[in-house]
Design a protein around this motif. Structure first.
Motif, short mmCIF file in Angstrom:
data_model
loop_
_atom_site.label_atom_id
_atom_site.label_comp_id
_atom_site.label_asym_id
_atom_site.label_seq_id
_atom_site.Cartn_x
_atom_site.Cartn_y
_atom_site.Cartn_z
N GLY A 23 0.75 -1.23 -0.01
CA GLY A 23 -0.01 -0.07 0.14
C GLY A 23 0.83 1.29 0.05
O GLY A 23 2.04 1.18 -0.13
N ARG B 282 0.94 -0.47 11.11
CA ARG B 282 -0.33 -0.97 10.34
C ARG B 282 -0.60 -2.07 11.12
O ARG B 282 0.06 -2.97 11.55
CB ARG B 282 -0.28 -0.86 8.90
CG ARG B 282 0.11 0.30 8.31
CD ARG B 282 0.42 0.13 6.71
NE ARG B 282 1.43 -1.18 6.53
CZ ARG B 282 2.83 -0.71 6.62
NH1 ARG B 282 3.13 0.37 6.98
NH2 ARG B 282 3.85 -1.78 6.44
N GLY C 10 -5.79 -3.76 8.37
CA GLY C 10 -6.28 -2.54 7.79
C GLY C 10 -6.35 -1.37 8.48
O GLY C 10 -7.16 -0.60 7.87
N PRO D 276 -8.96 3.60 10.03
CA PRO D 276 -8.93 2.67 9.04
C PRO D 276 -8.21 3.38 7.90
O PRO D 276 -8.14 4.43 7.56
CB PRO D 276 -10.41 2.74 8.66
CG PRO D 276 -11.11 3.30 9.80
CD PRO D 276 -10.20 4.19 10.36
N GLU D 277 -7.51 2.61 7.02
CA GLU D 277 -6.56 2.93 5.83
C GLU D 277 -7.49 3.73 4.86
O GLU D 277 -7.03 4.76 4.29
CB GLU D 277 -6.05 1.73 5.28
CG GLU D 277 -4.51 1.71 5.38
CD GLU D 277 -4.00 0.37 4.57
OE1 GLU D 277 -4.06 0.75 3.34
OE2 GLU D 277 -3.30 -0.37 5.18
N SER D 278 -8.67 3.48 4.82
CA SER D 278 -9.82 3.76 3.73
C SER D 278 -9.92 5.43 3.99
O SER D 278 -10.63 5.88 3.01
CB SER D 278 -11.21 3.03 3.69
OG SER D 278 -11.61 3.32 5.16
N VAL D 279 -9.91 6.05 5.09
CA VAL D 279 -10.15 7.23 5.43
C VAL D 279 -9.19 8.42 5.29
O VAL D 279 -8.99 9.30 5.38
CB VAL D 279 -10.87 7.45 6.58
CG1 VAL D 279 -12.12 6.72 6.95
CG2 VAL D 279 -9.91 7.14 7.98
N THR E 201 -5.36 9.88 3.56
CA THR E 201 -4.81 10.39 2.34
C THR E 201 -3.32 10.73 2.69
O THR E 201 -2.93 11.23 3.78
CB THR E 201 -5.56 11.66 1.59
OG1 THR E 201 -5.43 12.56 2.52
CG2 THR E 201 -7.17 11.35 1.28
#
Length: 195
Positions: A75, A96, A99, A131-134, A136
């Motif tokens: 990632g 990390r 996730g 979470p990684e998804s939020v 940038t």
């Protein structure tokens, strides 16, 4: 004519030209104490052959595990990358887990061009797991240290550089390994926090 003292190398030709010492095992090489390596097998210079001692315990060990916390991670949120949280705060990736990313939250400042950037991080900085998804990647600015976080680009993943300039989503960088200039999309690099 004046007489000067002579070294053994310039003696009268009798004997050795280099001072030697007997190491007790038949060798006549001028070894220093620091030349012994603990991984060298024990040499048995005793009676009965004076060969290598095959019964000596091995001092060899297995290779140490990789100390790279990003080994095997594909990632973009590499360790020490500067990231932005959804609420505008910025911090540094510390680890990390499943996730989620552990981020040390720092203080920010606004640059003259209007970009908000991470300014300080202390040992007392709050740690937050998000979470990684939020997350940038925080935008890199001139003179920032960066690392390439995508593969298949002009530069290999993991290559490090210093940003020379940023223009409309493109970064011109001086690569650390080659000292050559390279241009890459800003999304392909992560600003690295230098402690």
């Amino acid at each position: 004519m004046r007489e000067y003292a002579r070294t053994p190398a310039y003696g009268d030709g009798i004997g050795s030209v280099t001072p030697l010492r007997d190491d007790g095992a038949g060798g006549r090489t001028p070894l220093r104490d620091s030349a012994w390596n603990p991984a060298t097998p024990h040499h048995d210079g005793g009676v009965g052959g004076g060969g290598w001692d095959d019964d000596a315990p091995s001092t060899a060990s297995a290779p140490a595990p990789s100390s790279d916390p990003d080994a095997g991670y594909a990632g973009v949120f590499v360790t020490k990358a500067v990231v932005s949280l959804p609420d505008g705060r910025q911090g540094v990736v510390r680890a990390r887990k499943n996730g989620a990313v552990v981020v040390a939250i720092g203080t920010t400042k606004t640059l003259p061009n209007g970009v908000v950037t991470l300014d300080a991080l202390t040992s007392a900085s709050a740690m937050e797991t998000v979470p990684e998804s939020v997350l940038t990647l925080a935008p890199a600015q001139k003179k920032d240290n960066v690392v390439v976080v995508t593969s298949g680009e002009e530069q290999p993943r993991g290559a490090t550089a210093v940003v020379i300039s940023v223009d409309e989503g493109e970064c011109v960088m001086k690569m650390d390994g080659t000292k050559e200039a390279a241009m890459m999309p800003a999304t392909a690099i992560a600003r690295v926090w230098v402690e």
